[in-house]
Scaffold this motif. Structure first.
Motif, PDB file in Angstrom:
ATOM      1  N   ASP A 407      13.630  24.620 -21.124  1.00  0.00           N
ATOM      2  CA  ASP A 407      14.045  23.146 -21.638  1.00  0.00           C
ATOM      3  C   ASP A 407      13.230  22.213 -20.948  1.00  0.00           C
ATOM      4  OD1 ASP A 407      16.006  20.792 -21.202  1.00  0.00           O
ATOM      5  OD2 ASP A 407      16.680  21.904 -23.175  1.00  0.00           O
ATOM      6  N   LYS A 410      15.269  19.491 -18.688  1.00  0.00           N
ATOM      7  CA  LYS A 410      15.935  20.326 -17.617  1.00  0.00           C
ATOM      8  C   LYS A 410      14.753  20.917 -16.471  1.00  0.00           C
ATOM      9  CE  LYS A 410      20.130  22.336 -19.932  1.00  0.00           C
ATOM     10  NZ  LYS A 410      20.630  23.517 -20.492  1.00  0.00           N
ATOM     11  N   GLU A 411      13.745  21.255 -16.842  1.00  0.00           N
ATOM     12  CA  GLU A 411      12.601  21.675 -15.987  1.00  0.00           C
ATOM     13  C   GLU A 411      12.213  20.482 -15.095  1.00  0.00           C
ATOM     14  OE1 GLU A 411      12.084  24.775 -15.102  1.00  0.00           O
ATOM     15  OE2 GLU A 411      13.193  25.729 -16.582  1.00  0.00           O
ATOM     16  N   ASP A 413      13.701  17.654 -14.633  1.00  0.00           N
ATOM     17  CA  ASP A 413      14.742  17.068 -13.743  1.00  0.00           C
ATOM     18  C   ASP A 413      14.783  18.099 -12.674  1.00  0.00           C
ATOM     19  OD1 ASP A 413      15.679  15.226 -15.413  1.00  0.00           O
ATOM     20  OD2 ASP A 413      17.150  16.236 -16.234  1.00  0.00           O
ATOM     21  N   LYS A 414      14.614  19.393 -12.529  1.00  0.00           N
ATOM     22  CA  LYS A 414      14.709  20.250 -11.516  1.00  0.00           C
ATOM     23  C   LYS A 414      13.561  19.884 -10.414  1.00  0.00           C
ATOM     24  CE  LYS A 414      13.911  24.587 -12.344  1.00  0.00           C
ATOM     25  NZ  LYS A 414      14.097  26.137 -12.684  1.00  0.00           N
TER      26      LYS A 414
END
Length: 432
Positions: A407, A410-411, A413-414
């Protein structure tokens, strides 16, 4: 008796002269200052050039002797870190450009201001990207014999057969729509994987160098460059998400193979385009000859962006003889030595004088596009912050997961959380 005394006196005078000559010779030998130097280089042309250049320097004068050690690139950064912890850094070391800021902040290297090498590059300016790369907190910490460039190599015959227009320069670059249309046409024409993006290089610095320009072209970045205090919004905002969604789309459509282990996809005809740097020129030219064409970076967003910066030289803070180390660097930054190394590795010569005398990079030369991209504002150095090693690793991991179906938001954000945590853990990397 007087005659004998005169003879003896003459003999003693002769002995004294010989002794003085011996002492003088010993003194001259002892006056040579020994300087240790590390470079990253395995077997190959670059190593041979470094050996030849240092031999030429040592032979040209007797004041300074450089002891060269060439170390494998794969473990080079780890060896520098280990040597720094043990207090055993060499006087001169080379290192990849974006590591400079962490090395300077942590006290591994010293400013070059006040040494002869700083005056030399002031009188004979480096490319603006190299000056910017080598500067931290307003002080010059490194010099480089060469810069790098990112562009797209193409197979002229295959492109023309598929009806793909071949841009001539930065002002003529493909738009995102035209670039993606070219990929579609090549796929339809039977090219198995239209675009080689060098995933065989592994998930490391190549990802940050080669793929950050995709994010930057659409208006994002790896960190907020106004404050260098956070990646939030820059690396996980709408522009970055769109950029990485686009890259993921290329993979899904079969335009790019993120699992390739073969460095020869382009020369073997598996791909018709290769998203890579100057360093492949010699091999590509051997394989394709006159069919090899160099294409400017596309304008995927408002502007085209290319990577910049490369390996450069600094002087360790622990070096007991910085003036002697400076003399060696002054020799290496001469036009002859710059041309010697760039002839071997295909890189962009660091100075205008060297570019003008380079068959590859002079006006109209086969690699002059890299100079044009740099001079026309397309080139962008990597983030000038001690947090760069963490930024690079976090971004590389995110890209790896994204091209393998992760995603996108999500990646990213991480990655932002990892970067911001590192900055927080180091109190924002305050000046020391």
């Amino acid at each position: 008796m007087a005659k004998m005394l005169g003879v003896n006196a003459g003999r003693w005078t002769a002995v004294a002269a010989v002794a003085a000559a011996v002492v003088g010779t010993m003194g001259a030998a002892q006056a040579a200052t020994e300087v240790s130097m590390w470079v990253h280089a395995g077997p190959g042309p670059e190593r041979d050039v470094y050996v030849a250049s240092i031999k030429a320097f040592n032979d040209a004068q007797k004041d300074v002797k450089v002891n060269l050690v060439a170390l494998p690139e794969g473990s080079y950064n780890d060896q520098v870190s280990a040597a720094a912890l043990a207090g055993k850094l060499p006087c001169i070391l080379d290192f990849d450009g974006p590591n400079l800021y962490n090395y300077a902040w942590s006290g591994k290297i010293r400013p070059l201001d006040g040494l002869g090498i700083a005056k030399l590059v002031k009188d004979q300016p480096l490319l603006p990207t190299l000056t910017r790369q080598g500067t931290y907190n307003g002080k010059l910490y490194s010099v480089a014999q060469f810069d790098s460039g990112l562009a797209i190599w193409g197979n002229r015959k295959t492109l023309q057969a598929a009806g793909v227009r071949i841009p001539k320069g930065p002002a003529d670059a493909w738009s995102r729509a035209e670039f993606e249309d070219a990929l579609a046409k090549l796929k339809a024409a039977g090219v198995k994987v239209p675009l080689d993006m060098k995933f065989n290089y592994g998930i490391g610095e190549w990802i940050s160098y080669g793929f950050a320009p995709i994010v930057q072209s659409l208006g994002g970045d790896l960190i907020d460059r106004k404050t260098y205090r956070s990646a939030k919004g820059a690396l996980n905002g709408p522009a970055a998400v769109e950029a990485m969604t686009m890259l993921q789309g290329w993979v899904k459509k079969g335009y790019v193979n993120p699992g390739t282990k073969n460095d020869g996809d382009f020369v073997q005809g598996v791909s018709a385009l290769s998203w890579v740097g100057h360093w492949t020129y010699n091999d590509y030219r051997k394989a394709l000859g006159e069919e090899l064409v160099l294409i400017p970076m596309p304008k995927l967003g408002a502007q085209a962006v290319t990577g910049a910066g490369s390996w450069n030289f600094g002087i360790a803070k622990s070096c007991p003889a910085p003036e002697a180390a400076s003399k060696a660097l002054e020799f290496l930054m001469g036009k002859a030595e710059i041309l010697r190394i760039t002839a071997a590795n295909g890189a962009v010569p660091a100075t205008a004088a060297a570019q003008a005398d380079s068959p590859a990079y002079k006006a109209g030369g086969p690699l002059s596009l890299y100079v044009a991209q740099s001079s026309q504002g397309v080139a962008r150095v990597r983030p000038e912050t001690p947090a760069y090693p963490v930024i690079s690793a976090a971004f590389a991991e995110a890209v790896n997961n994204i091209v393998n179906g992760g995603d996108v938001k999500k990646e990213l954000d991480k990655a932002v959380r990892k970067i911001d945590q590192d900055i927080e853990d180091n109190n924002g990397y305050p000046s020391r």
